[in-house]
Design a protein around this motif. Structure first.
Motif, short mmCIF file in Angstrom:
data_model
loop_
_atom_site.label_atom_id
_atom_site.label_comp_id
_atom_site.label_asym_id
_atom_site.label_seq_id
_atom_site.Cartn_x
_atom_site.Cartn_y
_atom_site.Cartn_z
N GLN A 1 2.16 1.77 -3.62
CA GLN A 1 1.11 2.21 -4.54
C GLN A 1 0.92 3.72 -4.51
O GLN A 1 0.50 4.31 -5.50
N GLN A 2 1.26 4.35 -3.40
CA GLN A 2 1.09 5.79 -3.26
C GLN A 2 2.23 6.58 -3.89
O GLN A 2 2.13 7.81 -4.03
N LEU A 3 3.29 5.90 -4.27
CA LEU A 3 4.51 6.59 -4.69
C LEU A 3 4.68 6.62 -6.20
O LEU A 3 4.36 5.65 -6.90
N THR A 4 5.23 7.71 -6.67
CA THR A 4 5.65 7.81 -8.06
C THR A 4 7.03 7.19 -8.20
O THR A 4 7.28 6.37 -9.08
N ASP B 1 3.87 1.91 11.99
CA ASP B 1 4.23 1.26 10.72
C ASP B 1 5.74 1.00 10.66
O ASP B 1 6.18 -0.06 10.23
N LYS C 1 9.24 4.68 -6.57
CA LYS C 1 9.02 3.57 -5.64
C LYS C 1 10.35 3.05 -5.09
O LYS C 1 11.05 2.31 -5.76
N ASN D 1 11.38 6.34 0.29
CA ASN D 1 10.15 7.10 0.10
C ASN D 1 8.99 6.44 0.83
O ASN D 1 8.15 7.12 1.42
N ALA D 2 8.92 5.13 0.78
CA ALA D 2 7.86 4.41 1.50
C ALA D 2 8.00 4.64 3.00
O ALA D 2 7.01 4.86 3.70
N LEU E 1 6.36 7.72 4.40
CA LEU E 1 4.90 7.69 4.51
C LEU E 1 4.42 6.97 5.77
O LEU E 1 3.26 7.09 6.15
N PRO F 1 0.81 -1.23 0.00
CA PRO F 1 0.00 0.00 0.00
C PRO F 1 0.84 1.28 0.00
O PRO F 1 0.43 2.29 -0.57
N PHE F 2 2.02 1.24 0.60
CA PHE F 2 2.90 2.41 0.58
C PHE F 2 3.45 2.63 -0.82
O PHE F 2 3.49 3.75 -1.33
#
Length: 126
Positions: free
Chosen positions: A85-88, A103, A90, A94-95, A98, A82-83
């Motif tokens: 999926q939010q990123l341009t 987490d 990846k 970056n994950a 978030l 899910p992290f």
């Protein structure tokens, strides 16, 4: 950990036991195949019901740990999905940005399981 009434040395002996009876020595064996000495076998037989229960509880915790260790690579992928999926862009850094503190704690636990070799079962550890 060991119950207050449990003898750590008896728990250690039970943890190292392969409880298959050896007809050639009339004893159990160590997990590495060496037969128990007559003294070790006699001492193991002095274990109380509570000590067997303590050993059993430790072994069950170890089995749970090993299952978590075996499942960790896939669990880490599911956790990160899910992290990602939010990123341009990846990547883990970056994950990680978030993630909440909880987490990050779970991420570090899973990453530790994936990165470290499994610990063997040893008495009074699990």
């Amino acid at each position: 950990m060991t119950a207050p009434s449990s003898r750590p040395d008896i728990i250690a002996l039970l943890a190292d036991a392969d409880f298959k009876y050896r007809a050639d020595t009339n004893t159990w064996s160590h997990r590495d195949g060496r037969p128990f000495s007559k003294e070790e076998h006699a001492y193991a037989l002095t274990a109380t019901r509570d000590e067997f229960l303590d050993f059993d509880a430790q072994f069950k915790r170890f089995v749970k740990y090993r299952q978590e260790w075996d499942d960790a690579p896939e669990a880490l992928q599911r956790f990160l999905a899910p992290f990602m999926q939010q990123l341009t862009v990846k990547n883990l850094g970056n994950a990680h940005e978030l993630m909440s503190e909880d987490d990050r704690t779970e991420f570090n636990r899973l990453l530790g399981l994936v990165a470290e070799p499994p610990r063997p079962f040893t008495a009074n550890t699990f």
